[in-house]
Design a protein around this motif. Structure first.
Motif, short mmCIF file in Angstrom:
data_model
loop_
_atom_site.label_atom_id
_atom_site.label_comp_id
_atom_site.label_asym_id
_atom_site.label_seq_id
_atom_site.Cartn_x
_atom_site.Cartn_y
_atom_site.Cartn_z
N SER A 282 42.03 -1.81 51.75
CA SER A 282 40.94 -0.88 53.45
C SER A 282 40.58 -1.86 54.36
O SER A 282 40.79 -1.37 55.22
N GLY B 257 53.86 5.95 46.19
CA GLY B 257 52.73 7.09 45.08
C GLY B 257 52.96 8.15 45.04
O GLY B 257 53.22 9.14 44.29
N ILE B 258 53.53 8.90 46.02
CA ILE B 258 53.90 10.52 46.23
C ILE B 258 55.44 10.61 46.04
O ILE B 258 54.71 11.84 45.09
N PHE C 110 52.39 3.08 49.23
CA PHE C 110 51.67 4.93 49.38
C PHE C 110 52.62 5.71 48.88
O PHE C 110 53.18 6.77 48.84
N VAL C 111 53.86 5.31 50.11
CA VAL C 111 55.48 6.52 49.77
C VAL C 111 56.39 5.79 48.26
O VAL C 111 55.79 7.34 47.99
N GLU D 197 40.73 6.89 54.59
CA GLU D 197 41.55 5.95 54.65
C GLU D 197 41.14 5.34 56.59
O GLU D 197 40.63 3.91 56.71
N MET E 128 51.06 -1.40 51.28
CA MET E 128 51.41 -0.41 51.70
C MET E 128 51.33 0.41 51.31
O MET E 128 51.40 1.95 51.47
N SER E 129 52.04 0.76 52.60
CA SER E 129 53.17 1.56 53.10
C SER E 129 54.05 2.32 51.86
O SER E 129 54.26 3.15 51.59
N CYS F 231 42.26 0.02 46.43
CA CYS F 231 42.45 0.67 47.33
C CYS F 231 41.43 0.57 48.67
O CYS F 231 41.64 0.43 49.97
N PRO G 70 47.74 5.29 44.99
CA PRO G 70 47.59 5.66 46.37
C PRO G 70 48.42 7.20 46.09
O PRO G 70 49.68 7.52 46.38
N GLY G 71 47.73 7.58 47.95
CA GLY G 71 49.20 9.05 48.43
C GLY G 71 48.47 10.20 48.06
O GLY G 71 49.11 11.80 47.42
#
Length: 237
Positions: free
Chosen positions: A190, A219-220, A216-217, A80, A212-213, A186, A154-155
């Motif tokens: 970025s 995605g995880i 990302f969360v 990233e 994006m945060s 992504c 993401p993630g």
């Protein structure tokens, strides 16, 4: 002397995969130390990184592509930072294209290594549990859709996944097309973020950072839930 040499050559050919895997591991350790731990302050400081890259003049784009290739091959280096740096150095559009080229070339190289030197190589780089899990997931439904979703969400450790794809029954063509398409959003987000850092556009940075945060969360956590549900339905997990 000739008999000894022949014996060494025979033994060496039998353990070719293990020798290559060990050599690769040593190479990755060296790369990780030299270009991440030792020079991490450069990678994480866009001003210094921009100065270093642009110091190569006409070869600056080539240098940045090589950086992206190394990051993909040595997958433990966070990508990233380099993707964001691409936008900071070259702008959102050009930086995104350069990053995409480097990441695609690195992914093809990783696929080739894994596909030719196989399971012993990958098992020494990635936990066997993770290899087993990802290979099972890749057998669920359409491989094209699964690959696309893995690289889109993401993630998920995409560069490590590339090694696993190389030892799975996925064609190079399908891997190239669907992993590349999945990476595009992504990469350019970025790169756009990097451009906004250079422009000191605080409002855009906050908005992009929050979005994006959240992705990302999600995605995880949600990504894993979706994957596990897919596995349960096929009674693989």
């Amino acid at each position: 002397m000739k008999r000894i040499w022949n014996f060494i050559m025979v033994k060496g050919s039998k353990h070719k995969q293990h020798i290559i895997a060990l050599a690769a591991l040593l190479f990755f350790i060296y790369i990780g130390y030299e270009y991440y731990f030792k020079f991490s302050y450069i990678l994480m400081n866009p001003n210094i990184l921009k100065e270093v890259v642009l110091s190569y003049g006409n070869f600056s784009i080539l240098v940045f592509i090589l950086m992206q290739i190394l990051q993909v091959v040595a997958f433990f280096i966070p990508g990233e930072f380099i993707q964001v740096a691409g936008g900071y150095i070259f702008g959102a559009y050009l930086g995104g294209i350069i990053s995409l080229v480097g990441i695609t070339l690195g992914s093809l190289m990783v696929y080739f290594i894994a596909n030719n030197y196989g399971k012993p190589f990958v098992d020494k780089l990635i936990l066997k549990k993770e290899v087993k899990f990802f290979k099972k997931i890749l057998e669920v439904g359409s491989k094209k859709v699964v690959i696309f979703m893995f690289y889109l969400i993401p993630g998920i450790p995409k560069d490590a996944l590339t090694y696993i794809c190389g030892v799975s029954n996925i064609s190079l063509k399908d891997f190239f097309i669907y992993s590349t398409i999945g990476r595009i959003p992504c990469i350019f987000i970025s790169s756009y973020f990097g451009e906004k850092i250079y422009a000191k556009d605080l409002t855009s940075l906050i908005i992009i950072g929050i979005i994006m945060s959240i992705l990302f969360v999600l995605g995880i956590f949600k990504g894993n839930i979706i994957i596990k549900n897919m596995v349960r339905k096929r009674k693989i997990y």
